[in-house]
Design a protein around this motif. Structure first.
Motif, PDB file in Angstrom:
ATOM      1  N   ALA A  26       0.827  -1.210   0.000  1.00  0.00           N
ATOM      2  CA  ALA A  26       0.000   0.000   0.000  1.00  0.00           C
ATOM      3  C   ALA A  26       0.861   1.260   0.000  1.00  0.00           C
ATOM      4  O   ALA A  26       0.571   2.232  -0.707  1.00  0.00           O
ATOM      5  CB  ALA A  26      -0.926  -0.013   1.214  1.00  0.00           C
ATOM      6  N   ARG A  27       1.903   1.248   0.789  1.00  0.00           N
ATOM      7  CA  ARG A  27       2.788   2.421   0.835  1.00  0.00           C
ATOM      8  C   ARG A  27       3.411   2.687  -0.532  1.00  0.00           C
ATOM      9  O   ARG A  27       3.488   3.845  -0.976  1.00  0.00           O
ATOM     10  CB  ARG A  27       3.884   2.206   1.879  1.00  0.00           C
ATOM     11  CG  ARG A  27       3.394   2.322   3.316  1.00  0.00           C
ATOM     12  CD  ARG A  27       4.456   1.923   4.315  1.00  0.00           C
ATOM     13  NE  ARG A  27       4.019   2.176   5.684  1.00  0.00           N
ATOM     14  CZ  ARG A  27       4.684   1.782   6.769  1.00  0.00           C
ATOM     15  NH1 ARG A  27       5.842   1.113   6.626  1.00  0.00           N
ATOM     16  NH2 ARG A  27       4.222   2.050   7.974  1.00  0.00           N
ATOM     17  N   GLU A  55      -4.544  -3.781   7.539  1.00  0.00           N
ATOM     18  CA  GLU A  55      -3.508  -2.758   7.717  1.00  0.00           C
ATOM     19  C   GLU A  55      -3.691  -1.573   6.779  1.00  0.00           C
ATOM     20  O   GLU A  55      -3.508  -0.417   7.180  1.00  0.00           O
ATOM     21  CB  GLU A  55      -2.131  -3.383   7.500  1.00  0.00           C
ATOM     22  CG  GLU A  55      -1.681  -4.308   8.617  1.00  0.00           C
ATOM     23  CD  GLU A  55      -0.250  -4.766   8.427  1.00  0.00           C
ATOM     24  OE1 GLU A  55       0.555  -4.605   9.363  1.00  0.00           O
ATOM     25  OE2 GLU A  55       0.068  -5.265   7.324  1.00  0.00           O
ATOM     26  N   PHE A  56      -4.020  -1.839   5.527  1.00  0.00           N
ATOM     27  CA  PHE A  56      -4.188  -0.757   4.571  1.00  0.00           C
ATOM     28  C   PHE A  56      -5.382   0.113   4.934  1.00  0.00           C
ATOM     29  O   PHE A  56      -5.288   1.350   4.991  1.00  0.00           O
ATOM     30  CB  PHE A  56      -4.355  -1.326   3.162  1.00  0.00           C
ATOM     31  CG  PHE A  56      -4.855  -0.333   2.148  1.00  0.00           C
ATOM     32  CD1 PHE A  56      -4.146   0.826   1.884  1.00  0.00           C
ATOM     33  CD2 PHE A  56      -6.048  -0.555   1.462  1.00  0.00           C
ATOM     34  CE1 PHE A  56      -4.604   1.749   0.948  1.00  0.00           C
ATOM     35  CE2 PHE A  56      -6.515   0.359   0.539  1.00  0.00           C
ATOM     36  CZ  PHE A  56      -5.792   1.519   0.279  1.00  0.00           C
ATOM     37  N   ILE A  57      -6.521  -0.516   5.209  1.00  0.00           N
ATOM     38  CA  ILE A  57      -7.725   0.245   5.548  1.00  0.00           C
ATOM     39  C   ILE A  57      -7.493   1.063   6.811  1.00  0.00           C
ATOM     40  O   ILE A  57      -7.876   2.233   6.899  1.00  0.00           O
ATOM     41  CB  ILE A  57      -8.926  -0.709   5.737  1.00  0.00           C
ATOM     42  CG1 ILE A  57      -9.244  -1.450   4.430  1.00  0.00           C
ATOM     43  CG2 ILE A  57     -10.142   0.058   6.235  1.00  0.00           C
ATOM     44  CD1 ILE A  57      -9.804  -0.582   3.343  1.00  0.00           C
ATOM     45  N   ASP A  58      -6.865   0.459   7.810  1.00  0.00           N
ATOM     46  CA  ASP A  58      -6.669   1.148   9.084  1.00  0.00           C
ATOM     47  C   ASP A  58      -5.709   2.322   8.950  1.00  0.00           C
ATOM     48  O   ASP A  58      -5.890   3.354   9.587  1.00  0.00           O
ATOM     49  CB  ASP A  58      -6.134   0.157  10.123  1.00  0.00           C
ATOM     50  CG  ASP A  58      -6.172   0.721  11.533  1.00  0.00           C
ATOM     51  OD1 ASP A  58      -7.248   1.143  11.979  1.00  0.00           O
ATOM     52  OD2 ASP A  58      -5.113   0.748  12.195  1.00  0.00           O
ATOM     53  N   ALA A  59      -4.697   2.177   8.115  1.00  0.00           N
ATOM     54  CA  ALA A  59      -3.674   3.221   8.000  1.00  0.00           C
ATOM     55  C   ALA A  59      -4.065   4.337   7.044  1.00  0.00           C
ATOM     56  O   ALA A  59      -3.632   5.484   7.217  1.00  0.00           O
ATOM     57  CB  ALA A  59      -2.348   2.609   7.550  1.00  0.00           C
ATOM     58  N   PHE A  85     -10.044   4.055   6.837  1.00  0.00           N
ATOM     59  CA  PHE A  85     -10.912   4.189   8.013  1.00  0.00           C
ATOM     60  C   PHE A  85     -10.090   3.919   9.271  1.00  0.00           C
ATOM     61  O   PHE A  85     -10.109   2.805   9.791  1.00  0.00           O
ATOM     62  CB  PHE A  85     -12.071   3.193   7.960  1.00  0.00           C
ATOM     63  CG  PHE A  85     -13.113   3.502   6.937  1.00  0.00           C
ATOM     64  CD1 PHE A  85     -13.952   4.598   7.076  1.00  0.00           C
ATOM     65  CD2 PHE A  85     -13.272   2.689   5.834  1.00  0.00           C
ATOM     66  CE1 PHE A  85     -14.920   4.874   6.133  1.00  0.00           C
ATOM     67  CE2 PHE A  85     -14.240   2.954   4.881  1.00  0.00           C
ATOM     68  CZ  PHE A  85     -15.066   4.056   5.030  1.00  0.00           C
ATOM     69  N   PRO A  86      -9.356   4.891   9.776  1.00  0.00           N
ATOM     70  CA  PRO A  86      -8.605   4.639  11.011  1.00  0.00           C
ATOM     71  C   PRO A  86      -9.537   4.186  12.135  1.00  0.00           C
ATOM     72  O   PRO A  86     -10.627   4.744  12.324  1.00  0.00           O
ATOM     73  CB  PRO A  86      -8.000   6.012  11.332  1.00  0.00           C
ATOM     74  CG  PRO A  86      -8.001   6.755  10.040  1.00  0.00           C
ATOM     75  CD  PRO A  86      -9.199   6.269   9.289  1.00  0.00           C
ATOM     76  N   ASP A  87      -9.115   3.154  12.828  1.00  0.00           N
ATOM     77  CA  ASP A  87      -9.833   2.636  14.007  1.00  0.00           C
ATOM     78  C   ASP A  87     -11.157   1.961  13.658  1.00  0.00           C
ATOM     79  O   ASP A  87     -11.928   1.624  14.562  1.00  0.00           O
ATOM     80  CB  ASP A  87     -10.102   3.743  15.040  1.00  0.00           C
ATOM     81  CG  ASP A  87      -8.836   4.444  15.502  1.00  0.00           C
ATOM     82  OD1 ASP A  87      -7.738   3.912  15.220  1.00  0.00           O
ATOM     83  OD2 ASP A  87      -8.934   5.509  16.117  1.00  0.00           O
ATOM     84  N   GLY A  88     -11.459   1.769  12.384  1.00  0.00           N
ATOM     85  CA  GLY A  88     -12.686   1.068  12.032  1.00  0.00           C
ATOM     86  C   GLY A  88     -12.571  -0.409  12.370  1.00  0.00           C
ATOM     87  O   GLY A  88     -11.485  -0.998  12.328  1.00  0.00           O
ATOM     88  N   GLU A  89     -13.693  -1.026  12.740  1.00  0.00           N
ATOM     89  CA  GLU A  89     -13.711  -2.439  13.080  1.00  0.00           C
ATOM     90  C   GLU A  89     -14.970  -3.077  12.491  1.00  0.00           C
ATOM     91  O   GLU A  89     -16.070  -2.540  12.632  1.00  0.00           O
ATOM     92  CB  GLU A  89     -13.708  -2.647  14.591  1.00  0.00           C
ATOM     93  CG  GLU A  89     -12.438  -2.183  15.291  1.00  0.00           C
ATOM     94  CD  GLU A  89     -12.505  -2.407  16.785  1.00  0.00           C
ATOM     95  OE1 GLU A  89     -12.680  -3.562  17.211  1.00  0.00           O
ATOM     96  OE2 GLU A  89     -12.414  -1.416  17.530  1.00  0.00           O
ATOM     97  N   TYR A 147      -8.731   1.187  -2.495  1.00  0.00           N
ATOM     98  CA  TYR A 147      -9.630   0.638  -1.480  1.00  0.00           C
ATOM     99  C   TYR A 147     -11.007   0.319  -2.058  1.00  0.00           C
ATOM    100  O   TYR A 147     -11.604  -0.728  -1.742  1.00  0.00           O
ATOM    101  CB  TYR A 147      -9.697   1.583  -0.266  1.00  0.00           C
ATOM    102  CG  TYR A 147     -11.014   2.207   0.054  1.00  0.00           C
ATOM    103  CD1 TYR A 147     -12.024   1.484   0.694  1.00  0.00           C
ATOM    104  CD2 TYR A 147     -11.257   3.552  -0.245  1.00  0.00           C
ATOM    105  CE1 TYR A 147     -13.232   2.092   1.006  1.00  0.00           C
ATOM    106  CE2 TYR A 147     -12.454   4.141   0.065  1.00  0.00           C
ATOM    107  CZ  TYR A 147     -13.439   3.416   0.691  1.00  0.00           C
ATOM    108  OH  TYR A 147     -14.637   4.012   1.006  1.00  0.00           O
ATOM    109  N   MET A 148     -11.532   1.155  -2.948  1.00  0.00           N
ATOM    110  CA  MET A 148     -12.861   0.875  -3.493  1.00  0.00           C
ATOM    111  C   MET A 148     -12.838  -0.324  -4.445  1.00  0.00           C
ATOM    112  O   MET A 148     -13.744  -1.160  -4.422  1.00  0.00           O
ATOM    113  CB  MET A 148     -13.424   2.115  -4.187  1.00  0.00           C
ATOM    114  CG  MET A 148     -13.781   3.227  -3.222  1.00  0.00           C
ATOM    115  SD  MET A 148     -14.754   4.582  -3.956  1.00  0.00           S
ATOM    116  CE  MET A 148     -13.644   5.147  -5.233  1.00  0.00           C
ATOM    117  N   ALA A 149     -11.795  -0.420  -5.266  1.00  0.00           N
ATOM    118  CA  ALA A 149     -11.710  -1.559  -6.185  1.00  0.00           C
ATOM    119  C   ALA A 149     -11.487  -2.858  -5.413  1.00  0.00           C
ATOM    120  O   ALA A 149     -12.099  -3.896  -5.721  1.00  0.00           O
ATOM    121  CB  ALA A 149     -10.590  -1.334  -7.190  1.00  0.00           C
ATOM    122  N   ALA A 150     -10.606  -2.821  -4.410  1.00  0.00           N
ATOM    123  CA  ALA A 150     -10.359  -4.025  -3.611  1.00  0.00           C
ATOM    124  C   ALA A 150     -11.612  -4.440  -2.853  1.00  0.00           C
ATOM    125  O   ALA A 150     -11.921  -5.639  -2.740  1.00  0.00           O
ATOM    126  CB  ALA A 150      -9.201  -3.782  -2.647  1.00  0.00           C
TER     127      ALA A 150
END
Length: 429
Positions: free
Chosen positions: A61-62, A318-322, A325-329, A390-393
């Motif tokens: 992702a980076r 890891e990608f979504i959180d970083a 959506f930080p802190d999303g669960e 993120y949307m395509a994945a």
């Protein structure tokens, strides 16, 4: 010699223990891999350094967000092929410690280090969020919501279209328009809540105000919408004013935990509960139950993950959180239903609509790709790349049943246990 691509391909295959299904085009112009397959374009050797420094999803992702990597060819096909190598290995993958016992793996890593050049890599892209403090306090939730939503309403207009609805649409016709599908979703929510003139609706996580306006205009209710995003709130207020609905819609920048002016006849929570957190979910459900009048309905529209083998392990994307959506669960739908019932709700209907989200996401991706230069001007090229990935994945994740999305209709029972629900409640179909 221009040989970076075949060297990189060989080393990656040695590391994975299987053929690489994508082509590679490297920074020196060399290419290697199956003809006609999508290509992973490695613009700079620092992409390899990023992956060596943080193997797996976050390193990839980076490199993508920084522009060190690109995809040439069909985006979805490339992501699908990559998911088989990285994301879908999951719990069956060997740990890094076990892998490093393998001489072939150690040899491949030494070769990649020589190819990548000096370590460590550059700092992560500026779009990456570092987790700080306790999860899901009022302060950290405000910061997380601001990171995701306060990036400019004009940017979101490119992605979402005129409806400005940022949740799964409801597709009666898969070839229909995004606008029609979002209209049908808004009306479906209102009909499930049995909204009628004179009722009072609380819209938790009201977004840009589309549901509030639809409920007030089409169903004659008064609406209080709450959001932690100031940019969303500003748009929602203007949206209501432009339609002459300010006497029936109040938009607040407010945490749902601070709403105290119940009771409400109905509550909608559309795409908001993913931000609540597993440890706070019972509190969330209890707060909403207390805000409802007896017989009042809650429509909870929420993304769900599949159950894990070990539900005690804390695991995040890891990608979504970083970056997203930080802190999303995410929780399995069964956990959501259980927590709602523990809070006192009676769950009356669960509708799974995951295929609808895949269609919605593909439309959003198409809109962003069609106006990518303008999006990059508004929000920056890095953030535009984040949203594309993120949307395509996520579209692929919904299509392959790795993620789901569910509308859960629950009611606060009346004494001594009545629900006020009709004998055949699915009158909205």
């Amino acid at each position: 010699m221009a040989d970076a691509a075949p060297r990189l391909k060989g080393l990656v295959e040695q590391l994975l223990g299987e053929p690489l299904p994508l082509r590679i085009r490297a920074w020196d112009g060399s290419q290697a891999g199956p003809p006609g397959a999508p290509a992973l374009v490695v613009h700079h050797r620092r992409a390899v350094r990023r992956l060596l420094w943080r193997p797996g999803e976050l390193g990839l992702a980076r490199a993508w967000v920084a522009g060190d990597l690109d995809i040439e060819g069909d985006f979805y096909t490339a992501l699908d092929l990559l998911s088989g190598l990285i994301w879908e290995r999951g719990e069956d993958a060997r740990s890094l410690r076990e892998a490093l016992r393998d001489k072939e793996v150690r040899s491949a890593i030494r070769g990649l280090v020589r190819l990548a050049g000096p370590l460590p890599p550059p700092a992560p892209p500026e779009e990456e969020v570092r987790r700080r403090g306790h999860l899901h306090t009022r302060r950290t939730d405000r910061r997380a919501i601001s990171h995701h939503y306060d990036v400019g309403n004009d940017f979101y207009a490119i992605v979402l279209g005129p409806s400005m609805v940022y949740s799964c649409a409801y597709w009666r016709d898969p070839d229909g328009t995004l606008e029609a599908a979002q209209h049908d979703k808004l009306d479906l929510v209102c009909r499930k809540l049995a909204l009628a003139p004179g009722m009072r609706l609380l819209d938790v996580g009201c977004g840009w105000g589309a549901l509030a306006a639809h409920a007030a205009r089409e169903h004659g209710v008064s609406v209080v919408g709450v959001t932690l995003s100031r940019e969303q709130a500003a748009h929602a207020r203007k949206h209501a004013a432009d339609r002459g609905l300010t006497d029936r819609i109040e938009i607040r920048v407010q945490d749902y935990r601070d709403v105290t002016d119940g009771p409400y006849d109905a509550i909608s929570s559309i795409g908001m509960a993913e931000h609540v957190g597993a440890d706070r979910y019972l509190e969330y459900a209890t707060d909403l139950h207390a805000l409802l009048t007896p017989g009042g309905r809650l429509l909870n529209h929420q993304i769900a993950r599949r159950p894990r083998r070990d539900e005690t392990a804390y695991d995040v994307d890891e990608f979504i959180d970083a970056y997203v959506f930080p802190d999303g669960e995410l929780q399995p739908v069964g956990a959501t239903v259980t927590q709602l019932e523990r809070a006192g709700f009676e769950v009356r209907d669960v509708e799974a609509i995951r295929e609808h989200y895949a269609l919605t996401l593909r439309r959003w991706v198409a809109r962003l790709e069609a106006d990518r230069d303008r999006a990059a001007e508004l929000a920056g090229p890095g953030r535009t790349r984040v949203w594309l990935l993120y949307m395509a994945a996520c579209a692929l994740a919904f299509e392959r049943n790795h993620l789901g999305v569910n509308q859960v209709l629950a009611v606060r029972a009346t004494d001594p246990g009545g629900s006020g629900m009709p004998l055949r409640p699915r009158t909205w179909n």
